[in-house]
Write a protein that holds these residues in place. Structure first.
Motif, PDB file in Angstrom:
ATOM      1  N   THR A  10       0.843  -1.278   0.079  1.00 27.94           N
ATOM      2  CA  THR A  10       0.032   0.096   0.020  1.00 27.94           C
ATOM      3  C   THR A  10       1.030   1.319  -0.101  1.00 27.94           C
ATOM      4  O   THR A  10       0.675   2.138  -0.641  1.00 27.94           O
ATOM      5  N   GLY A  11       2.100   1.255   0.719  1.00 33.23           N
ATOM      6  CA  GLY A  11       2.790   2.349   0.758  1.00 33.23           C
ATOM      7  C   GLY A  11       3.477   2.933  -0.401  1.00 33.23           C
ATOM      8  O   GLY A  11       3.391   4.112  -0.974  1.00 33.23           O
ATOM      9  N   GLY A  12       3.707   1.952  -1.415  1.00 32.51           N
ATOM     10  CA  GLY A  12       4.213   2.034  -2.705  1.00 32.51           C
ATOM     11  C   GLY A  12       3.007   2.817  -3.699  1.00 32.51           C
ATOM     12  O   GLY A  12       3.348   3.557  -4.367  1.00 32.51           O
ATOM     13  N   VAL A  13       1.734   2.224  -3.407  1.00 32.29           N
ATOM     14  CA  VAL A  13       0.753   2.679  -4.079  1.00 32.29           C
ATOM     15  C   VAL A  13       0.566   4.373  -3.729  1.00 32.29           C
ATOM     16  O   VAL A  13       0.319   4.972  -4.574  1.00 32.29           O
ATOM     17  N   ILE A  14       0.678   4.536  -2.526  1.00 31.41           N
ATOM     18  CA  ILE A  14       0.470   5.819  -2.220  1.00 31.41           C
ATOM     19  C   ILE A  14       1.243   6.946  -2.620  1.00 31.41           C
ATOM     20  O   ILE A  14       0.979   7.978  -2.955  1.00 31.41           O
ATOM     21  N   ILE A  15       2.551   6.617  -2.745  1.00 27.06           N
ATOM     22  CA  ILE A  15       3.677   7.026  -3.156  1.00 27.06           C
ATOM     23  C   ILE A  15       3.442   7.724  -4.578  1.00 27.06           C
ATOM     24  O   ILE A  15       3.664   8.502  -5.361  1.00 27.06           O
ATOM     25  N   ILE A  16       3.127   6.424  -5.417  1.00 28.70           N
ATOM     26  CA  ILE A  16       2.944   6.540  -6.953  1.00 28.70           C
ATOM     27  C   ILE A  16       1.707   7.580  -7.025  1.00 28.70           C
ATOM     28  O   ILE A  16       2.050   8.336  -7.965  1.00 28.70           O
ATOM     29  N   LEU A  17       0.477   7.650  -6.349  1.00 26.24           N
ATOM     30  CA  LEU A  17      -0.491   8.360  -6.411  1.00 26.24           C
ATOM     31  C   LEU A  17      -0.127   9.848  -6.099  1.00 26.24           C
ATOM     32  O   LEU A  17      -0.552  10.747  -7.020  1.00 26.24           O
ATOM     33  N   LEU A  18       0.737   9.843  -5.355  1.00 21.58           N
ATOM     34  CA  LEU A  18       1.198  11.570  -4.892  1.00 21.58           C
ATOM     35  C   LEU A  18       1.897  11.798  -5.939  1.00 21.58           C
ATOM     36  O   LEU A  18       1.944  13.026  -6.364  1.00 21.58           O
ATOM     37  N   ILE A  19       2.976  11.167  -6.502  1.00 22.59           N
ATOM     38  CA  ILE A  19       3.798  11.421  -7.755  1.00 22.59           C
ATOM     39  C   ILE A  19       2.789  11.829  -8.905  1.00 22.59           C
ATOM     40  O   ILE A  19       3.028  12.869  -9.616  1.00 22.59           O
ATOM     41  N   ILE A  20       1.728  11.003  -9.162  1.00 20.86           N
ATOM     42  CA  ILE A  20       0.681  11.355 -10.180  1.00 20.86           C
ATOM     43  C   ILE A  20       0.224  12.794 -10.047  1.00 20.86           C
ATOM     44  O   ILE A  20      -0.058  13.452 -10.890  1.00 20.86           O
TER      45      ILE A  20
END
Length: 758
Positions: A369-379
């Motif tokens: 989940t942490g990686g998904v959140i980071i990716i969403l923030l970057i997007i």
């Protein structure tokens, strides 16, 4: 994500490229905006042209009808482009250096009473054209016929021909063949010009009454197909409906080959082009031709040269996918998107990195989940950043339109391309427009000193505010400066249209204005008489150049010492064309608002609102008086009688007291005194109230040049002897204080205007 990004960028660039290429396609291939680009649907590209100044003329070509000049004959509908003596043009190819012409035929017809009619036509007799040997042939038709093809080849007479006979019409094949029966043909050699064709009959067509005429002509390959009908046409047909056939000619530029032309700096081949010596087929011609380099297109003879071709528009077959194509200057290459490796061609495909690195998949899956959140923030950050970029881009596009960018683009199309600076470049150059870098302020803007790439100092002019009038001034100055090529005019380097206010970038002149040198006690000692005389001559040469040399005359309209800059060698550089006016060739004067600087304004211009070139002459006369006296054109510190320098100077001249007003530091001898007197008389002529009595700037420039070279006994004249004008008690300029009853008070009005500085 990376792949989609590259696809999106490719689609956007493709759309922009189509828009840009579409606008370029609309640009004409002419040398200047006033040149006609087509006639009757036929494109007329430079070096050919219709109007004076729109076609190339070799300096050795003294003929009244230069080979590249074309006439647009409007007596036809549609109009016909004509070359030389009534030869119709069908097409002009810049790339192939060819011109397709509509040629007449030669024929000889025999009537039943043995009377005959013979017609012969001589083709182009110009050094710059030879008939193409590879794209034409010589054809003759008839059953009792022989025909000649004659001309000049390498300076010597040349002839060839063919013959054709037949006994009956049935002997002739009707399948289009030209095999010597009813029709014959001959090859045309290289380098033939000054053409002449002749058709004859052996026996006046006796025995072949079905064929009354012999016909011959050169014709482009595949443009003539023989049939039996050609043999049965009689004299009335050729008199009423004479057929014409296309013929292909080669052309070249000048009388020198490439190396000779480049050595003389006369070669027309511009940037991104190749100079090509004429081929073996064109050996009858002198000169050369130009062609765009590989990867470029356009007209290689125009000042801007050839432009880069976007090969990716054609969706190159070499790349695996169209979106993998990357355009380069003069070429292209294939490139894989992010997340792939390889070259991206049909033989070396792009391969996903995940396929060659399977160990990455567990890493991605365990990121959780942490990686998904980071990716969403970057997007989200990328989306916000792109939104901001879109707003900035939209604002810059709006500024471009508001600053007259589209109008400017239309007006300067076909001229040399100015450098377009970015906002960041000019902000860096001026330290964000730091007030410490301000070097001048005027009626149309603030001027900053800046340094651009390569440590080149520049002067950057920034308009005071944005309104329609300021935009017109900005466009006017760019348009005028783009047409001026003179060492004594400040050079325009480029512009920036993305900012809220428009910007112009000039060369930096490091020694200040003439005004500052005349009125600064620390600087004025450097202005010796010889130096002042040279500066006056240089300014006069510029105004003469603006009035008479360029294709569309320019009136400066704000000539004053503050608009003359001096470089380190005290060479004059005329500046500030924001108020200038282009003068159409069919107009001797313009009705305008009065624009200029008090003390320098032409009195007749102030009263009549009619601007002429003589208005610049009056303003220049005031500058001459400034150089003589070191006094300001208008000074509130002086007494009422001395407030206006022009009036004060004329008054002293009428009293024969010139040297009461002349600067005491400039006269060092008899020669200088004589020169000062003659310059004073010249200024007196320039300041005449009636503009028609003033000399032209060309005459003024010639007079100043003569004064520079004079000895103490040299005489010059403008309309009358300057020895006569040295009688300072004469009344060459009248300033009546009251109306004499014959001019409606006009002179007294002018006197009042001058006296009050209005």
């Amino acid at each position: 994500m990376g792949y989609q990004k590259h696809v999106l960028i490719f689609l956007i660039s493709l759309v922009l490229t189509q828009i840009i290429s579409g606008s370029e396609a609309l640009e004409s291939l002419v040398i200047a905006s006033h040149c006609t680009s087509e006639c009757g649907g036929i494109t007329i590209p430079y070096p050919f042209g219709i109007e004076d100044g729109c076609y190339y003329k070799d300096k050795d070509d003294h003929s009244l009808n230069p080979s590249m000049r074309i006439t647009c004959n409007h007596t036809f509908s549609p109009p016909q482009p004509i070359l030389g003596n009534n030869i119709q043009i069908l097409n002009i190819s810049v790339k192939e250096a060819e011109i397709h012409l509509n040629s007449n035929i030669s024929y000889k017809c025999d009537e039943s009473d043995n009377s005959s009619y013979y017609y012969s036509y001589s083709w182009i007799n110009l050094r710059s054209f030879t008939i193409s040997s590879s794209k034409n042939k010589f054809v003759a038709t008839g059953c009792d016929t022989y025909a000649w093809f004659k001309g000049k080849r390498y300076g010597k007479n040349y002839s060839t021909g063919c013959m054709t006979t037949c006994n009956e019409l049935n002997d002739v094949a009707n399948d289009g063949r030209c095999n010597g029966v009813g029709c014959c043909q001959a090859s045309i050699p290289d380098g033939v010009t000054n053409l002449k064709t002749e058709a004859y009959s052996y026996n006046h067509h006796t025995g072949v009454e079905f064929n009354p005429c012999s016909v011959a002509c050169p014709v482009a390959n595949n443009a003539f197909k023989f049939s039996k009908q050609n043999l049965t046409r009689n004299l009335s047909y050729y008199l009423n409906e004479p057929p014409k056939f296309p013929v292909v000619y080669n052309w070249g530029i000048g009388t020198k080959n490439c190396s000779e032309a480049e050595k003389e700096e006369s070669c027309l081949c511009k940037s991104n082009t190749d100079c090509i010596n004429l081929t073996h087929e064109q050996q009858g011609l002198d000169g050369y031709r130009c062609d765009c380099k590989k990867g470029y297109s356009g007209n290689p003879y125009l000042p801007q040269g050839c432009q880069d071709i976007n090969e990716c528009e054609a969706a190159s077959d070499e790349c695996e996918k169209p979106e993998y194509c990357r355009n380069d200057v003069g070429g292209y290459h294939c490139e894989c998107p992010n997340g792939y490796h390889g070259i991206g061609t049909n033989t070396d495909h792009c391969i996903s990195n995940t396929k060659t690195k399977p160990w990455l998949m567990p890493v991605i899956l365990t990121a959780g989940t942490g990686g998904v959140i980071i990716i969403l923030l970057i997007i989200a950050f990328i989306a916000y950043w792109r939104h901001g970029e879109r707003k900035i881009t939209a604002l810059r596009e709006k500024n471009f339109r508001d600053n007259g960018g589209e109008i400017l683009h239309q007006k300067v199309s076909g001229m040399d391309v100015l450098k377009i600076f970015t906002i960041q470049e000019l902000e860096n150059a001026t330290d964000n427009y730091n007030e410490a870098n301000i070097i001048g302020k005027g009626g149309f803007g603030v001027v900053y000193k800046g340094v651009i790439s390569g440590n080149q100092p520049v002067a950057i002019k920034r308009s005071l505010k944005v309104d329609p009038n300021q935009v017109e001034q900005f466009i006017n100055e760019v348009l005028i400066l783009s047409q001026i090529n003179n060492r004594n005019v400040v050079k325009l380097l480029g512009c920036c249209l993305e900012t809220e206010v428009p910007l112009l970038v000039y060369e930096f002149i490091n020694n200040g204005t003439l005004y500052a040198h005349l009125h600064d006690e620390d600087k004025v000692p450097h202005l010796t008489w010889n130096l002042r005389l040279r500066i006056a001559s240089e300014i006069a040469d510029v105004l003469s150049y603006l009035h008479t040399t360029i294709s569309t005359p320019i009136i400066h309209r704000d000539m004053k010492s503050m608009n003359v800059l001096l470089d380190e060698s005290y060479t004059a550089k005329v500046a500030d064309f924001g108020a200038s006016k282009l003068v159409p060739l069919d107009q001797g004067q313009l009705a305008t608002m009065v624009v200029g600087t008090q003390g320098y304004l032409d009195p007749e211009y102030m009263l009549s609102f009619e601007l002429t070139e003589k208005s610049d002459v009056y303003s220049f006369g005031v500058v001459l008086v400034e150089l003589l006296t070191k006094k300001k054109a208008l000074s509130n510190q002086e007494s009422e009688l001395e407030r206006c320098l022009a009036l004060h100077f004329i008054s002293k001249m009428k009293q024969d007291r010139l040297f009461d007003i002349v600067d005491k530091n400039i006269s060092n001898g008899l020669k200088e005194i004589e020169q000062i007197k003659k310059v004073a008389n010249l200024a007196k002529l320039c300041l005449r109230l009636k503009r028609e009595k003033r000399p032209t700037m060309k005459e003024v420039a010639m007079e100043l040049e003569g004064i520079k070279r004079m000895g103490s006994n040299v005489k010059h004249s403008i309309g009358q002897s300057f020895d006569e004008l040295e009688n300072f008690g004469g009344h060459l300029v009248e300033f009546p204080t009251v109306d004499d009853g014959n001019n409606g008070g006009r002179d007294s009005d002018i006197h009042s205007l001058l006296k009050n500085g209005r």
